[in-house]
Design a protein around this motif. Structure first.
Motif, PDB file in Angstrom:
ATOM      1  N   PRO A 136      80.157  16.777  89.421  1.00 22.65           N
ATOM      2  CA  PRO A 136      80.710  15.476  89.101  1.00 22.65           C
ATOM      3  C   PRO A 136      79.517  14.557  88.525  1.00 22.65           C
ATOM      4  CG  PRO A 136      81.595  16.022  91.323  1.00 22.65           C
ATOM      5  CD  PRO A 136      80.630  17.070  90.962  1.00 22.65           C
ATOM      6  N   HIS A 137      78.381  14.588  88.914  1.00 24.84           N
ATOM      7  CA  HIS A 137      77.221  13.567  88.732  1.00 24.84           C
ATOM      8  C   HIS A 137      76.786  14.077  86.989  1.00 24.84           C
ATOM      9  CE1 HIS A 137      74.850  16.673  90.207  1.00 24.84           C
ATOM     10  NE2 HIS A 137      73.870  16.392  89.467  1.00 24.84           N
ATOM     11  N   CYS A 138      77.146  15.244  86.575  1.00 26.70           N
ATOM     12  CA  CYS A 138      76.749  15.550  85.163  1.00 26.70           C
ATOM     13  C   CYS A 138      77.917  15.633  84.450  1.00 26.70           C
ATOM     14  CB  CYS A 138      75.648  16.563  85.216  1.00 26.70           C
ATOM     15  SG  CYS A 138      76.114  18.067  85.973  1.00 26.70           S
ATOM     16  N   SER A 139      79.099  15.285  84.873  1.00 31.71           N
ATOM     17  CA  SER A 139      80.238  15.306  84.157  1.00 31.71           C
ATOM     18  C   SER A 139      80.620  13.695  83.746  1.00 31.71           C
ATOM     19  CB  SER A 139      81.346  16.013  84.813  1.00 31.71           C
ATOM     20  OG  SER A 139      82.708  15.418  84.656  1.00 31.71           O
ATOM     21  N   ALA A 140      81.241  13.629  82.451  1.00 32.10           N
ATOM     22  CA  ALA A 140      81.709  12.522  82.145  1.00 32.10           C
ATOM     23  C   ALA A 140      82.852  11.790  83.074  1.00 32.10           C
ATOM     24  CB  ALA A 140      82.107  12.268  80.778  1.00 32.10           C
ATOM     25  N   LEU A 141      83.650  12.813  83.547  1.00 29.22           N
ATOM     26  CA  LEU A 141      84.819  12.718  84.138  1.00 29.22           C
ATOM     27  C   LEU A 141      84.447  12.313  85.545  1.00 29.22           C
ATOM     28  CD1 LEU A 141      87.045  15.676  83.153  1.00 29.22           C
ATOM     29  CD2 LEU A 141      87.597  13.310  82.460  1.00 29.22           C
ATOM     30  N   GLY A 142      83.583  12.992  86.158  1.00 28.32           N
ATOM     31  CA  GLY A 142      82.906  12.608  87.600  1.00 28.32           C
ATOM     32  C   GLY A 142      82.197  11.247  87.433  1.00 28.32           C
ATOM     33  N   LYS A 143      81.824  10.941  86.400  1.00 32.39           N
ATOM     34  CA  LYS A 143      81.104   9.725  86.538  1.00 32.39           C
ATOM     35  C   LYS A 143      81.946   8.554  86.589  1.00 32.39           C
ATOM     36  CE  LYS A 143      76.618  10.566  84.091  1.00 32.39           C
ATOM     37  NZ  LYS A 143      75.963  10.471  82.811  1.00 32.39           N
ATOM     38  N   ILE A 144      83.219   8.758  85.879  1.00 30.01           N
ATOM     39  CA  ILE A 144      84.145   7.563  85.824  1.00 30.01           C
ATOM     40  C   ILE A 144      84.598   7.490  87.447  1.00 30.01           C
ATOM     41  CG2 ILE A 144      86.719   7.244  85.251  1.00 30.01           C
ATOM     42  CD1 ILE A 144      84.934   6.619  82.968  1.00 30.01           C
ATOM     43  N   PHE A 145      84.990   8.618  88.001  1.00 24.06           N
ATOM     44  CA  PHE A 145      85.143   8.553  89.455  1.00 24.06           C
ATOM     45  C   PHE A 145      84.375   7.896  90.460  1.00 24.06           C
ATOM     46  CE2 PHE A 145      87.837  12.509  88.257  1.00 24.06           C
ATOM     47  CZ  PHE A 145      89.154  11.566  87.603  1.00 24.06           C
ATOM     48  N   TYR A 146      83.010   8.224  90.223  1.00 27.26           N
ATOM     49  CA  TYR A 146      81.902   7.576  90.903  1.00 27.26           C
ATOM     50  C   TYR A 146      81.857   6.081  90.547  1.00 27.26           C
ATOM     51  CZ  TYR A 146      80.062  12.192  92.541  1.00 27.26           C
ATOM     52  OH  TYR A 146      79.862  13.377  92.906  1.00 27.26           O
ATOM     53  N   ALA A 147      81.819   5.812  89.481  1.00 24.57           N
ATOM     54  CA  ALA A 147      81.718   4.278  89.059  1.00 24.57           C
ATOM     55  C   ALA A 147      82.888   3.495  89.447  1.00 24.57           C
ATOM     56  CB  ALA A 147      81.817   4.474  87.509  1.00 24.57           C
ATOM     57  N   TYR A 148      84.104   4.141  89.480  1.00 22.37           N
ATOM     58  CA  TYR A 148      85.235   3.376  89.973  1.00 22.37           C
ATOM     59  C   TYR A 148      85.755   3.627  91.428  1.00 22.37           C
ATOM     60  CZ  TYR A 148      85.292   1.810  85.025  1.00 22.37           C
ATOM     61  OH  TYR A 148      85.086   1.174  83.749  1.00 22.37           O
ATOM     62  N   GLN A 149      84.777   4.140  92.156  1.00 27.42           N
ATOM     63  CA  GLN A 149      84.895   4.515  93.549  1.00 27.42           C
ATOM     64  C   GLN A 149      86.152   5.464  93.959  1.00 27.42           C
ATOM     65  OE1 GLN A 149      84.562   0.744  95.653  1.00 27.42           O
ATOM     66  NE2 GLN A 149      82.652   0.196  94.487  1.00 27.42           N
ATOM     67  N   GLU A 177      76.267   0.868  84.071  1.00 25.30           N
ATOM     68  CA  GLU A 177      76.543   1.001  82.683  1.00 25.30           C
ATOM     69  C   GLU A 177      78.037   1.370  82.211  1.00 25.30           C
ATOM     70  OE1 GLU A 177      75.645   0.292  78.553  1.00 25.30           O
ATOM     71  OE2 GLU A 177      75.178  -0.750  80.441  1.00 25.30           O
ATOM     72  N   THR A 178      78.443   2.392  83.059  1.00 22.36           N
ATOM     73  CA  THR A 178      79.735   2.938  82.985  1.00 22.36           C
ATOM     74  C   THR A 178      80.781   1.919  83.106  1.00 22.36           C
ATOM     75  OG1 THR A 178      79.148   5.157  83.106  1.00 22.36           O
ATOM     76  CG2 THR A 178      81.315   4.508  83.607  1.00 22.36           C
ATOM     77  N   VAL A 179      80.555   1.125  84.087  1.00 27.45           N
ATOM     78  CA  VAL A 179      81.734  -0.023  84.403  1.00 27.45           C
ATOM     79  C   VAL A 179      81.514  -0.965  83.512  1.00 27.45           C
ATOM     80  CG1 VAL A 179      82.102  -1.676  86.118  1.00 27.45           C
ATOM     81  CG2 VAL A 179      81.656   0.642  86.782  1.00 27.45           C
ATOM     82  N   ARG A 180      80.334  -1.556  83.056  1.00 27.59           N
ATOM     83  CA  ARG A 180      80.073  -2.560  82.102  1.00 27.59           C
ATOM     84  C   ARG A 180      80.856  -2.203  80.846  1.00 27.59           C
ATOM     85  NH1 ARG A 180      77.736  -3.801  77.584  1.00 27.59           N
ATOM     86  NH2 ARG A 180      76.862  -1.732  77.472  1.00 27.59           N
ATOM     87  N   ARG A 181      80.642  -1.278  80.299  1.00 28.64           N
ATOM     88  CA  ARG A 181      81.142  -0.739  78.979  1.00 28.64           C
ATOM     89  C   ARG A 181      82.618  -0.089  78.984  1.00 28.64           C
ATOM     90  NH1 ARG A 181      76.802   3.854  77.854  1.00 28.64           N
ATOM     91  NH2 ARG A 181      77.650   5.581  79.141  1.00 28.64           N
ATOM     92  N   GLY A 182      82.915   0.203  80.130  1.00 24.56           N
ATOM     93  CA  GLY A 182      84.466   0.762  80.424  1.00 24.56           C
ATOM     94  C   GLY A 182      84.456   2.465  80.095  1.00 24.56           C
ATOM     95  N   TRP A 183      83.514   3.058  79.770  1.00 28.45           N
ATOM     96  CA  TRP A 183      83.625   4.529  79.533  1.00 28.45           C
ATOM     97  C   TRP A 183      82.183   5.237  79.925  1.00 28.45           C
ATOM     98  CZ3 TRP A 183      79.866   5.992  75.873  1.00 28.45           C
ATOM     99  CH2 TRP A 183      79.415   5.088  74.899  1.00 28.45           C
ATOM    100  N   ALA A 184      82.256   6.437  80.148  1.00 26.70           N
ATOM    101  CA  ALA A 184      81.213   7.244  80.560  1.00 26.70           C
ATOM    102  C   ALA A 184      80.663   8.338  79.507  1.00 26.70           C
ATOM    103  CB  ALA A 184      81.490   8.160  81.815  1.00 26.70           C
ATOM    104  N   LEU A 185      79.259   8.556  79.668  1.00 21.18           N
ATOM    105  CA  LEU A 185      78.772   9.327  78.607  1.00 21.18           C
ATOM    106  C   LEU A 185      77.978  10.376  79.552  1.00 21.18           C
ATOM    107  CD1 LEU A 185      77.931  10.217  75.866  1.00 21.18           C
ATOM    108  CD2 LEU A 185      76.141   8.585  76.082  1.00 21.18           C
ATOM    109  N   THR A 186      77.943  11.796  78.973  1.00 18.35           N
ATOM    110  CA  THR A 186      76.985  12.669  79.388  1.00 18.35           C
ATOM    111  C   THR A 186      76.382  13.444  78.009  1.00 18.35           C
ATOM    112  OG1 THR A 186      78.696  14.402  79.638  1.00 18.35           O
ATOM    113  CG2 THR A 186      77.942  13.355  81.699  1.00 18.35           C
ATOM    114  N   TRP A 187      75.156  13.461  78.160  1.00 19.86           N
ATOM    115  CA  TRP A 187      74.311  13.858  76.812  1.00 19.86           C
ATOM    116  C   TRP A 187      73.686  15.033  77.268  1.00 19.86           C
ATOM    117  CZ3 TRP A 187      75.586  12.110  71.846  1.00 19.86           C
ATOM    118  CH2 TRP A 187      74.593  12.651  70.828  1.00 19.86           C
ATOM    119  N   GLU A 188      74.238  16.191  77.181  1.00 18.25           N
ATOM    120  CA  GLU A 188      73.338  17.580  77.413  1.00 18.25           C
ATOM    121  C   GLU A 188      72.841  17.483  78.964  1.00 18.25           C
ATOM    122  OE1 GLU A 188      71.349  19.321  73.452  1.00 18.25           O
ATOM    123  OE2 GLU A 188      70.365  17.536  74.448  1.00 18.25           O
TER     124      GLU A 188
END
Length: 253
Positions: A136-149, A177-188
């Protein structure tokens, strides 16, 4: 047009049931009266009718909760299918607009569970992410779930196939940063040459219950493109959230 009395009663009962089901906590009789603006006698009659039909129940404290009929439904159906029924049209629209792979996922314990995919319009290089397990930590989807608990951060972060490890401090900064902007990013981060952007799907109380991602190769996207995609995706997932009863301004941190 004058609404028939029977239809008006159904509309009021439905509105009352929606409040109880979509609330994050049990509701008092007084709070239901205040929110609907109905007379106490009318609210009482509607609640009794809903109770008789197992749509609501009163707990020992006298508070109103969703009734046992919902538990029966949940036991007999895959609720992720209900979410997909709501989201499918938007997923298809995102796929048509971007031409890239679109995924819908939900959190399940410590795992990100992919429940639907719209394939990219490109014939080569399409991965079926429904069959792939991604940390999850290297997935944009997982980052969303982590960021929003919606999921708890693990004690240790595994190293993905890309070999690009991330410290907990770096991840926490990324999630902020994900929470601040409202979306998550994974780049490679999971796989070399792969980019993914994701945005949250919320329920009525603002809780994040799902996320939608768009993934594509670095050859078809720049970081400026990814930022624009993130903003667009946030608006599109908001449309799904509104169908689930969410209204802007009620988001949980």
């Amino acid at each position: 047009m004058t609404v028939p009395a029977g239809s008006q009663a159904v509309d009021r009962a439905a509105a009352l049931l929606a409040i109880i089901v979509e609330s994050g906590e049990p509701r008092t009789f007084t709070s239901l009266v205040d929110e609907l603006g109905l007379a106490k006698s009318t609210t009482s009659r509607l609640l009794h009718a809903l109770e008789r039909n197992r749509l609501v129940r009163r707990d020992r404290a006298g508070l109103f909760r969703p009734g046992p009929l919902f538990a029966v439904y949940a036991a007999q159906h895959d609720t992720s299918q209900d979410l997909l029924d709501v989201a499918q049209a938007t997923l298809d629209e995102i796929g048509e607009r971007t031409g890239e792979t679109v995924n819908l996922a939900v959190p399940r314990g410590e795992e990100v569970v992919q429940v639907a995919q719209v394939d990219a319009s490109y014939l080569l290089g399409v991965t079926n992410w429904l069959d792939v397990s991604v940390p999850p930590h290297c997935s944009a989807l997982g980052k969303i779930f982590y960021a929003y608990q919606a999921m708890s951060l693990p004690d240790e972060l595994s190293v993905p196939p890309s070999g690009r490890s991330m410290s907990r401090r770096e991840l926490e900064a990324d999630l902020a940063e994900t929470v601040r902007r409202g979306w998550a990013l994974t780049w490679e981060e999971f796989e070399e040459g792969l980019v993914a952007v994701a945005a949250p799907v919320r329920t009525r109380d603002g809780s994040v219950v799902a996320a939608v991602s768009v993934s594509c190769p670095t050859t078809r996207i720049t970081k400026a493109d990814a930022a624009r995609l993130g903003e667009q995706l946030t608006s599109e997932t908001l449309a799904i959230s509104r169908q689930l009863g969410y209204r802007s301004g009620k988001a949980k941190p």
